[in-house]
Design an enzyme around this catalytic site. Sequence first.
Site: not given
Ligand code: NAP
Length: 486
Positions: A167, A207
């Site tokens: 990561k 991510d």
């Molecule tokens: P993303 O597109 O950047 O979206 C993150 C979302 O979470 C945004 O809506 C953000 O809001 C919100 N957020 C972040 N910090 C927050 C907080 N403290 N309180 C409330 N909301 C919060 O990221 P993502 O890819 O969807 O990833 C989300 C999660 O899934 C992470 O834990 C990541 O590690 C996991 N994940 C992602 C993938 C993937 O393929 N993308 C795969 C496996 C796991 P704001 O815009 O206001 O910051």
Amino acid sequence: MTLTTSTRPGSGPREADWYELRLVVPPEDDDGKTGSVGVPILDVKLGEIYDEVLRRNPGETEFHQAVHEVLDTLGPVLAKHPQYAEAAVISRLCEPERQIIFRVPWVDDSGAVQINRGFRVEFNSALGPYKGGLRFHPSVYLGIVKFLGFEQIFKNSLTGMPIGGGKGGSDFSPKGRSDGEVMRFCQAFMTELYRHIGEYTDVPAGDIGVGGREIGYLFGQYKRITNRYESGVLTGKGITWGGSQVRTEATGYGTVFFVDEMLKTRGDSFDGKKVVVSGSGNVAIYAVEKVQQLGGTVVACSDSNGYVVDLKGIDLDVLKHVKETRRARLSAYVEARPHAEHVESGSVWDVACDIALPCATQNELNGRDAATLIGNGCAIVAEGANMPCTPDAVRLFAEAGVLFAPGKAANAGGVATSALEMQQNASRDSWSFEHTERRLADIMRGIHDRCLDAADTYGTPGNYQAGANIAGFIQVADAMLALGVI
Ligand code: NAP
């Protein structure tokens, strides 16, 4: 040109008393979102390994939490297979193979030089090249990257595909930055990262804060520096330049496929279920989409400024327009859906539901939230995000008989589809959306069944958390034994 330094607000490697962390549950933060752990691990040998992890990695609380969660479930495995302890497999697993930290200097739109910190933790390559995303968020420090990398080892193993765990990321925040600034940052980041990655070495992806736009800029810089069109070096690429169908949707879809399998074990389905999803980013949006396709209604979602309740069901077109097209705050949702409510304070978990899908970030759902969900009759919780539920919350779910799916199983669809993207790149092929989605659904079913089988075999029937850790661990551990002490 002026020189300024960007630092990570609010957190960072904190000085910690490892002994206190081991034995005492610290009080929750003001917002109640702490993720620290303190419950002693019962197995003596595993407890000693955990103490050593605390001693060697002071202040990395998220990493401690992730290690504790895995080690706490491996007692029955060591009892049955002493060879893992004899070869120090678990201690080796807790130490990354390589940790890279680097300076990322870049110039913002005003001409000022900005300095961020970049990370890549290459955790374990027993099963294949390191594989795992990059996170761009101001909270990123070594402890977050290590927790994510550690989880990734077991998640990738669970997919059954030949990928190791890693990561990376940076404390850079793309929020509020112009396209040009994001591009210059990505180019500066890749200018160091390129020497550490490769199709057979380490394959990053997205991510939090890293989506298709950022992957494009990163890939462009890699190509420019190396003079190689090496598609397999990054995943999450655009469809027209080496990406895979369904990769954008994969993590959210995969989480919902996993829950569908959980529902089937109870002879149930999504039909008519009320669902709450946290976040409104990549994972959340496509979880909402698949829930709706399977007949459920998503009544709330959130971002870091609050949450939206739409009892008629979240309007996906509006949500995508606000978050993907406009890159605006979620509060803008109610402009197009005036009957919906935007709530700035409080927790999205206060909204009553049958199924909860935390899809935002780590430790976003604590014991208090879990108690509220249980009180409201929530029957299933599945982690779309990585480690969004605190240990307290997970314990309460278990006590209340709520079915709980840990992120390393439920959100593995993203990395699994990245592995499908690597397969397509290697064979210079590209598959249809339907074919790729079917592969994803099959993979999620396989992960679900592997978790339940391992939970059964090792004496914790129905416990997806123990099952995921055990099944993920055994495959990596066997490969490490086979490869010798390296
Ligand atoms: P993303 O597109 O950047 O979206 C993150 C979302 O979470 C945004 O809506 C953000 O809001 C919100 N957020 C972040 N910090 C927050 C907080 N403290 N309180 C409330 N909301 C919060 O990221 P993502 O890819 O969807 O990833 C989300 C999660 O899934 C992470 O834990 C990541 O590690 C996991 N994940 C992602 C993938 C993937 O393929 N993308 C795969 C496996 C796991 P704001 O815009 O206001 O910051």
